[in-house]
Design a protein around this motif. Sequence first.
Motif, PDB file in Angstrom:
ATOM      1  N   HIS A 448       0.815  -1.214   0.000  1.00  0.00           N
ATOM      2  CA  HIS A 448       0.000   0.000   0.000  1.00  0.00           C
ATOM      3  C   HIS A 448       0.850   1.267   0.000  1.00  0.00           C
ATOM      4  CE1 HIS A 448       1.000  -0.216   4.300  1.00  0.00           C
ATOM      5  NE2 HIS A 448       0.670   1.056   4.367  1.00  0.00           N
ATOM      6  N   ASN A 449       2.079   1.164   0.539  1.00  0.00           N
ATOM      7  CA  ASN A 449       2.936   2.354   0.654  1.00  0.00           C
ATOM      8  C   ASN A 449       4.068   2.376  -0.371  1.00  0.00           C
ATOM      9  OD1 ASN A 449       4.301   0.206   1.737  1.00  0.00           O
ATOM     10  ND2 ASN A 449       4.832   1.204   3.670  1.00  0.00           N
ATOM     11  N   ASN A 463      -6.286  -4.568   2.203  1.00  0.00           N
ATOM     12  CA  ASN A 463      -6.867  -5.605   3.057  1.00  0.00           C
ATOM     13  C   ASN A 463      -5.954  -5.995   4.214  1.00  0.00           C
ATOM     14  OD1 ASN A 463      -9.230  -5.810   1.634  1.00  0.00           O
ATOM     15  ND2 ASN A 463      -8.522  -7.470   0.319  1.00  0.00           N
ATOM     16  N   ARG A 464      -4.684  -6.227   3.897  1.00  0.00           N
ATOM     17  CA  ARG A 464      -3.777  -6.759   4.926  1.00  0.00           C
ATOM     18  C   ARG A 464      -3.613  -5.794   6.106  1.00  0.00           C
ATOM     19  NH1 ARG A 464       1.942  -7.111   4.409  1.00  0.00           N
ATOM     20  NH2 ARG A 464       1.563  -6.273   2.333  1.00  0.00           N
ATOM     21  N   PRO A 465      -3.286  -4.506   5.884  1.00  0.00           N
ATOM     22  CA  PRO A 465      -3.175  -3.615   7.044  1.00  0.00           C
ATOM     23  C   PRO A 465      -4.490  -3.441   7.789  1.00  0.00           C
ATOM     24  CG  PRO A 465      -2.947  -2.389   4.968  1.00  0.00           C
ATOM     25  CD  PRO A 465      -2.889  -3.829   4.622  1.00  0.00           C
ATOM     26  N   THR A 466      -5.611  -3.470   7.068  1.00  0.00           N
ATOM     27  CA  THR A 466      -6.912  -3.330   7.723  1.00  0.00           C
ATOM     28  C   THR A 466      -7.197  -4.526   8.622  1.00  0.00           C
ATOM     29  OG1 THR A 466      -7.771  -2.054   5.857  1.00  0.00           O
ATOM     30  CG2 THR A 466      -9.388  -3.054   7.326  1.00  0.00           C
ATOM     31  N   VAL A 479       0.994 -11.882  12.782  1.00  0.00           N
ATOM     32  CA  VAL A 479       2.219 -12.014  11.997  1.00  0.00           C
ATOM     33  C   VAL A 479       1.904 -11.602  10.556  1.00  0.00           C
ATOM     34  CG1 VAL A 479       3.996 -13.581  11.128  1.00  0.00           C
ATOM     35  CG2 VAL A 479       3.097 -13.874  13.450  1.00  0.00           C
ATOM     36  N   ASP A 480       2.681 -10.689  10.026  1.00  0.00           N
ATOM     37  CA  ASP A 480       2.502 -10.226   8.650  1.00  0.00           C
ATOM     38  C   ASP A 480       3.155 -11.225   7.701  1.00  0.00           C
ATOM     39  OD1 ASP A 480       2.293  -8.923   6.253  1.00  0.00           O
ATOM     40  OD2 ASP A 480       3.219  -7.047   6.929  1.00  0.00           O
ATOM     41  N   LEU A 481       2.346 -11.915   6.908  1.00  0.00           N
ATOM     42  CA  LEU A 481       2.852 -12.928   5.976  1.00  0.00           C
ATOM     43  C   LEU A 481       3.112 -12.356   4.583  1.00  0.00           C
ATOM     44  CD1 LEU A 481       0.566 -15.955   6.959  1.00  0.00           C
ATOM     45  CD2 LEU A 481       2.844 -15.369   7.824  1.00  0.00           C
ATOM     46  N   GLY A 482       2.856 -11.073   4.382  1.00  0.00           N
ATOM     47  CA  GLY A 482       3.190 -10.427   3.121  1.00  0.00           C
ATOM     48  C   GLY A 482       2.194 -10.718   2.016  1.00  0.00           C
ATOM     49  N   THR A 507      -6.297 -15.248   4.827  1.00  0.00           N
ATOM     50  CA  THR A 507      -5.866 -14.788   3.510  1.00  0.00           C
ATOM     51  C   THR A 507      -6.994 -14.007   2.855  1.00  0.00           C
ATOM     52  OG1 THR A 507      -6.671 -16.656   2.183  1.00  0.00           O
ATOM     53  CG2 THR A 507      -4.563 -16.939   3.318  1.00  0.00           C
ATOM     54  N   THR A 508      -6.630 -13.149   1.912  1.00  0.00           N
ATOM     55  CA  THR A 508      -7.647 -12.462   1.111  1.00  0.00           C
ATOM     56  C   THR A 508      -7.316 -12.637  -0.357  1.00  0.00           C
ATOM     57  OG1 THR A 508      -6.441 -10.350   1.240  1.00  0.00           O
ATOM     58  CG2 THR A 508      -8.165 -10.736   2.865  1.00  0.00           C
ATOM     59  N   GLY A 509      -8.359 -12.857  -1.151  1.00  0.00           N
ATOM     60  CA  GLY A 509      -8.180 -13.051  -2.581  1.00  0.00           C
ATOM     61  C   GLY A 509      -7.939 -14.505  -2.927  1.00  0.00           C
TER      62      GLY A 509
END
Length: 687
Positions: A448-449, A463-466, A479-482, A507-509
């Motif tokens: 996102h950044n 999605n992930r940061p939210t 845990v941030d899986l990227g 997961t998303t998507g």
Amino acid sequence: MTDNSSKLRAAILIVSDTAHNYPSTDRAGDILTATFAQDGGEQWAHVERQIIPDDVSHIQDYIRQWCDHEQHMNLVVTTGGTGFAVKDNTPEAVSPLLHRHAPGLVHGMLAASLQVTPFAMMARPVAGVRNKTLIITLPGSPKGAKENLQAVLKLLPHACTQAAGTDSRTLHAGGLKKLEQEAGIANVTERGNFMTLRHHDHDHGHGHDHSHGSGGHAIPKAHTTSDDHPVSNDPRAGPTRRYRESPYPMLSVEEATKVIREQTPSPKTVKVAVDDSIVGCVLAEDVEAQEAVPAYRASIVDGYAVIVLKGESSTKGVFPVASVSHATPGNISPLKPGQIARITTGAPLPPGATSVVMVEDTVLRSMTDDGKEEKEVEILTGEISLNENVREVGSDIKAGEVILNKGEQITAMGGELGLLASVGKSEVLVYQKPIVGVLSTGDEIVQHNRPGDLQLGEVRDCNRPTIMAAIRSWGFEVVDLGIAKDTPGALESTIRTALRTVSVIVTTGGVSMGELDLLKPTIERSLGGTIHFGRVAMKPGKPTTFATIPFKPTATGDRNGPDATRVIFSLPGNPASAVVTLHLFVLPSLHKAAGVSPEGLPRVWVVMDEEVRCDGKRAEFMRGVVRVREDGSLCAVSTKGGQRSSRVGSLRSANALLCLPVREGVLAKGEKVQALLMGRVAGLGSE
């Protein structure tokens, strides 16, 4: 073959220390037994099975028992112990027992597996004949074992019949075509795909050309019905072989919630230190006070400790001040009759003192020579009773008393933590909170950044940061899986690595019907997982997927124990869908795993402040704002920005999900509806 006397006899040998110690964890036995029944063409009689530890002598003993007597088995399949782990000894146990090897069957199983995952190269299968029994070793993964067995199952009756001694010339009369027809398989050169040995493939050439004129955004809908498909797409088969309709049955929200609760592992317990890190934890046992509170007789006012003797009702008079008792640790001299001691709130009474006179009921009569201390004080009242203004030992909490009950949650308000600290508890037994990994998927997704403009087709990852922020706000470690790319190997590798450190993956998507939507096939085909549902009758969030994956701990141990199960929520990629399904499905599962009750979002009735349209087929969870009216009732409106699943704006300022009923028409202004509260409700005077 129709009667049991003419059917072939098979045995399944499950090689697993874990399953041997915990038989309820075995899934391979049931799956292989069902595969014989469903795909075996009614050629197999009763299938016997046994669970044994990863030990060479145990494996060989059972194989000899099934192969070396007159009532021998026609087929023995083993599952487990064929990898590269230190205790994977099944090939070494089986190979010396074979009188004749069967490399063609080994090649067939490997060729089939390699079309599913490159990790098939990590398997070390063997096959061959001992006396009149055919023996085949399968992987330990239930899915892998099933796929390997399906790859060769239709050929096994022919091999077993030959191994049993049937005349080869008679058996092969009629030629290869006849044998293939009897086995129910197609010639490989005709179909060009070895995997056709695995299933009854029905190749239908349906050509559909649907042209739709559209104005605005029409709701997507399918115009064909599905035939009988395997459960998930084969990612390597290409877009021409993907499903045209989801093979997963549509569950209601209630059914999906029930499945999640049944499949979410029960909470595990752990001893933790009593500090601010336990906020949000749920106690796994009753907590008893190991000491009384207060631990000594203490004053509840500032004043003077006195001695009230039985039979003497008056304390009025002038008394010398013998000592001072502050609320600090230390030794205090005993108080003698006719003396008083100055005392502060919370300070211990001197030995011998019975009561405390408030400072407001006294006057100073004299000071010490240096003028720094009180010498004599007059008590103005004679009505001080025994034990007046005294907090007795254990008057707040008695030693051994239950101060907190099993199932109570340590809140951030501080009451429970303060209570534990007050009685000297240094550690407590709580339910272990799951660690959650959050993963985004898709070649189009970028950080996102990331600086710079987006290229055509790129989408910033919101999605992930939210999701991570929401889960942290619920009190769980994240845990941030990227971001995983849309390739089977990359997705499988990311998830396998994550399974070692987290107990829940979100997961998303990658869960819709596109050729690059790989999560479902990766979970099922590569990771040996079970997809419990893949569609839910709801708006938004229809493609939501819930799965579990059995996880075998490493030799160094694992935080979730020997029979660990990992939970995976695969949420839709559209932002609104992801947030709605996160609150609706993931939160209750995390609560159950952490021992929190009640599970999920709080549910309240609200009055609609506007008219909204309902859906006659699916339950809709509208993002809304709930506020308090002047009369104290709760009212709600939908958020601005539209309710389409792709619209991030519909989440702005939302503090609730409005549970619209499944019905045609509208929900009128003034009607009541249930709302799931996601955040703080605005009170009177709030905007």
